[in-house]
Write an enzyme that holds these catalytic residues in place. Sequence first.
Site, PDB file in Angstrom:
ATOM      1  N   SER A 244       0.831  -1.194   0.000  1.00 12.30           N
ATOM      2  CA  SER A 244       0.000   0.000   0.000  1.00 12.30           C
ATOM      3  C   SER A 244       0.876   1.257   0.000  1.00 12.30           C
ATOM      4  CB  SER A 244      -0.954  -0.049   1.203  1.00 12.30           C
ATOM      5  OG  SER A 244      -1.945   0.939   1.111  1.00 12.30           O
ATOM      6  N   ASP A 362      -9.548  -6.290  -3.786  1.00 13.21           N
ATOM      7  CA  ASP A 362      -9.104  -5.058  -3.127  1.00 13.21           C
ATOM      8  C   ASP A 362     -10.070  -3.918  -3.447  1.00 13.21           C
ATOM      9  OD1 ASP A 362      -7.788  -2.972  -1.967  1.00 13.21           O
ATOM     10  OD2 ASP A 362      -5.851  -3.367  -2.902  1.00 13.21           O
ATOM     11  N   HIS A 390      -6.971  -6.415  -0.052  1.00 11.08           N
ATOM     12  CA  HIS A 390      -5.903  -5.449   0.206  1.00 11.08           C
ATOM     13  C   HIS A 390      -4.831  -6.034   1.124  1.00 11.08           C
ATOM     14  CE1 HIS A 390      -4.275  -1.427   0.036  1.00 11.08           C
ATOM     15  NE2 HIS A 390      -4.167  -1.395   1.354  1.00 11.08           N
TER      16      HIS A 390
END
Length: 450
Positions: A244, A362, A390
Amino acid sequence: MLTSILDGILCCLTGKSANVVVPIETSEPADGFEFVEVKPGRVLRVRHIIPERPVVAEQASQGGVVHCKRKITVYRNGQLVIENLGDVVRSELLHCQNGNPEPSSTVEVELSDYSSSAPSTITPDPNSASLPGQRQPAPRRRHRKPKRTVVIDCERKITSCKGTHSDVALFFVHGVGGSLDIWGSQLDFFSRLGYEVIAPDLAGHGASSAPQIAAAYTFYALAEDLRAIFKRYARRYNILIGHSYGVSFCTFLAHEYPEQVHKVVMINGGGPTALEPSLCSIFNLPTCVLHCLSPCLAWSFLKAGFARQGAKEKQLLKEGNAFNVSSFVLRAMMSGQYWPEGDEVYHAELTVPILLVHGMHDKFVPIEEDQRMAEILLLAFLKVIDEGSHMVMMECPETVNTLLHEFFLWEPDNLSSASKTKPETAKSTEKTQNANGEAQPVAENKLQTK
């Protein structure tokens, strides 16, 4: 819920955040944890494992040499043109779909932050006569003056990185709201294989110190922290693994230290765009309000971060110490994501091999963003995990560990047969790209032959 509301009211009255992250006193260096002072009063917790490796006679890997020669042009009308010139990448890495070597190629895309300017092509005259079924001639492009031109001409040697080699180090970087604990499965797996692993807690996260000043959580402040960690633990061959927001820091380090960063893994990192905080975001609310909403935010993160929301996922979230930061740190992190240099050109300049891992479910990062990243990067593999979201490295640890290990051991073959060097990640990517049909031809050719 009631406790959070009361704490939020107390926060509004006193002007202080009720939950402040402080170092864990029970963590000891013997447990693989170290506390590193990157700046005076700024201490990061780092998990550093140096496994006992068997004494073996290491043979120097021949690897493969990639000659990179690219011309990147940015035009004032908002287009980015990437040209692979002449004998750029070796012919066994870049092929046409029919298997013949491609001497040169060009990909042209629009910049993501360009939406209001005029299009780059001339619109055909609607009053011009044409026979039914007759195709309009291709519009002629006007002479354009480039705004910026970057030429890359270098050679890069790519070798496999085995855990038995003492000159290989793996760096794991988490994102907003995470901690080094989200990498638990990866740290244990690769340390057992003999790899030296380094995983820091970002400032305000996990057991690192949490300064009560918003400037401590800007992109540049956090990037300097990680620069200090990298310089402290770096070996000859270093592999960066980011998740991320952590992907941006890995990109920064790969750009700053191209000779020391050997490979990069980007897990649900998003597209190659410059970072800029959103003006219309819930994280712009006052800290006390965010604290009152923390149970709802945690529930929303669980729902969007995992493909399934059962007891197992809740336990993973708790064990991973994820989304367990103060409201002040969370607000400062989100508002501090300002990195104008990290645009498409910045990413296109990278010559390091990169593995892109994306969880199909995600809800934070659309798959189109990682596909665009694969188009921009020179040497990129894209792997989509159907069962993941995610937090894919926590949901599907075995799959992620296998993909990462395969990528660490990959090296281009000097032979002319490209099929011998094509890893499984490239095969899966090829199917994903064809199924979606959104990747550029150059990106498809590039991924198909790796």
